[in-house]
Design an enzyme around this catalytic site. Structure first.
Site, PDB file in Angstrom:
ATOM      1  N   LYS A 126     -73.047  -0.525 -16.866  1.00 46.66           N
ATOM      2  CA  LYS A 126     -72.910  -1.659 -17.792  1.00 46.66           C
ATOM      3  C   LYS A 126     -74.164  -1.848 -18.646  1.00 46.66           C
ATOM      4  O   LYS A 126     -74.296  -2.823 -19.358  1.00 46.66           O
ATOM      5  CB  LYS A 126     -72.648  -2.957 -17.013  1.00 46.66           C
ATOM      6  CG  LYS A 126     -71.331  -3.021 -16.290  1.00 46.66           C
ATOM      7  CD  LYS A 126     -70.925  -4.450 -15.941  1.00 46.66           C
ATOM      8  CE  LYS A 126     -71.834  -5.133 -14.992  1.00 46.66           C
ATOM      9  NZ  LYS A 126     -71.307  -6.455 -14.565  1.00 46.66           N
ATOM     10  N   LYS A 141     -76.993  -2.746 -17.556  1.00 51.92           N
ATOM     11  CA  LYS A 141     -77.690  -3.935 -17.056  1.00 51.92           C
ATOM     12  C   LYS A 141     -78.620  -3.506 -15.926  1.00 51.92           C
ATOM     13  O   LYS A 141     -78.303  -2.627 -15.153  1.00 51.92           O
ATOM     14  CB  LYS A 141     -76.687  -4.950 -16.476  1.00 51.92           C
ATOM     15  CG  LYS A 141     -76.033  -5.853 -17.491  1.00 51.92           C
ATOM     16  CD  LYS A 141     -75.304  -7.000 -16.764  1.00 51.92           C
ATOM     17  CE  LYS A 141     -75.043  -8.151 -17.677  1.00 51.92           C
ATOM     18  NZ  LYS A 141     -74.424  -9.298 -16.994  1.00 51.92           N
TER      19      LYS A 141
HETATM   20  N1  C2G Z   1     -70.907 -16.990 -17.178  1.00 51.29           N
HETATM   21  C1  C2G Z   1     -70.612 -18.262 -17.653  1.00 51.29           C
HETATM   22  N2  C2G Z   1     -71.549 -18.975 -18.301  1.00 51.29           N
HETATM   23  C2  C2G Z   1     -72.791 -18.465 -18.502  1.00 51.29           C
HETATM   24  C3  C2G Z   1     -73.110 -17.176 -18.009  1.00 51.29           C
HETATM   25  C4  C2G Z   1     -72.145 -16.454 -17.341  1.00 51.29           C
HETATM   26  O1  C2G Z   1     -69.465 -18.751 -17.476  1.00 51.29           O
HETATM   27  N3  C2G Z   1     -73.712 -19.215 -19.160  1.00 51.29           N
HETATM   28  C5  C2G Z   1     -69.849 -16.245 -16.481  1.00 51.29           C
HETATM   29  C6  C2G Z   1     -69.459 -14.972 -17.214  1.00 51.29           C
HETATM   30  O2  C2G Z   1     -68.539 -15.259 -18.263  1.00 51.29           O
HETATM   31  C7  C2G Z   1     -68.816 -14.156 -16.085  1.00 51.29           C
HETATM   32  C8  C2G Z   1     -69.621 -14.614 -14.854  1.00 51.29           C
HETATM   33  O3  C2G Z   1     -70.311 -15.815 -15.230  1.00 51.29           O
HETATM   34  O4  C2G Z   1     -67.443 -14.542 -15.929  1.00 51.29           O
HETATM   35  C9  C2G Z   1     -70.624 -13.575 -14.409  1.00 51.29           C
HETATM   36  O5  C2G Z   1     -71.459 -13.260 -15.510  1.00 51.29           O
HETATM   37  P1  C2G Z   1     -72.340 -11.908 -15.432  1.00 51.29           P
HETATM   38  O6  C2G Z   1     -73.046 -11.849 -14.144  1.00 51.29           O
HETATM   39  O7  C2G Z   1     -73.079 -11.786 -16.708  1.00 51.29           O
HETATM   40  O8  C2G Z   1     -71.183 -10.821 -15.365  1.00 51.29           O
HETATM   41  P2  C2G Z   1     -70.779  -9.703 -16.446  1.00 51.29           P
HETATM   42  O9  C2G Z   1     -71.937  -8.836 -16.735  1.00 51.29           O
HETATM   43  O10 C2G Z   1     -70.070 -10.388 -17.528  1.00 51.29           O
HETATM   44  O11 C2G Z   1     -69.807  -8.789 -15.532  1.00 51.29           O
HETATM   45  O12 C2G Z   1     -65.966  -6.192 -14.678  1.00 51.29           O
HETATM   46  C10 C2G Z   1     -66.475  -7.385 -15.237  1.00 51.29           C
HETATM   47  C11 C2G Z   1     -67.980  -7.400 -15.229  1.00 51.29           C
HETATM   48  O13 C2G Z   1     -68.502  -7.071 -13.966  1.00 51.29           O
HETATM   49  C12 C2G Z   1     -68.449  -8.777 -15.666  1.00 51.29           C
END
Ligand code: C2G
Length: 129
Positions: free
Chosen positions: A44, A46
């Site tokens: 990803k 990340k």
């Molecule tokens: N999130 C949120 N508000 C934020 C930050 C994050 O609602 N201010 C939500 C994101 O939309 C996501 C969840 O928290 O639903 C986890 O965010 P991340 O850890 O950034 O996950 P991501 O990299 O989006 O991974 O297969 C799907 C991926 O693994 C999603």
């Protein structure tokens, strides 16, 4: 029992994560979080500060979370939903539409993100790359 599933890296846990986990749990009785492994994070593009094991332990301590399993690939979602008998798939609305293929297997819900907070903002504000 109504089972909910959500996915993410959940690094440097913050209120945006807690808000999505709380609202996801409110949609059912049992919440599974599929947590990106360190190897999948590399896919990803990340780099999490905390290891998978630490992020897993932190998530397991949250009252809304019932089970944490690893996310290793983009392709595992259908089998996760089927194998775990999931009723509702939840993600933040930054993913709006991306997982609509799951509508053949369960309800798909995109929830508003929490404004003003993100792991990348935390790192930037702290001067961490
Ligand atoms: N999130 C949120 N508000 C934020 C930050 C994050 O609602 N201010 C939500 C994101 O939309 C996501 C969840 O928290 O639903 C986890 O965010 P991340 O850890 O950034 O996950 P991501 O990299 O989006 O991974 O297969 C799907 C991926 O693994 C999603």
């Amino acid at each position: 029992m109504k089972k909910v599933i959500t996915y993410g890296t959940f690094d440097l846990l913050h209120v945006g994560h807690i808000n999505i986990l709380r609202r996801a749990k409110e949609l059912g009785d049992y919440l599974i979080v599929v947590l990106s492994t360190d190897e999948f994070n590399a896919i990803k593009n990340k780099k999490a500060y905390y290891s998978y094991e630490d992020r897993k332990q932190i998530l397991e301590a949250i009252r809304y979370v019932d089970k944490v399993i690893p996310e290793n690939t983009w392709e595992q979602k259908i089998s996760d939903v089927v194998d775990n008998d999931i009723d509702v798939f939840v993600m933040g609305h930054d993913w709006e539409g991306k997982f609509d293929f799951l509508k053949d297997y369960c309800e798909v819900v995109y929830l508003p993100r929490t404004e003003g907070i993100s792991t990348s903002k935390i790192k930037k504000d702290l001067g961490i790359n």
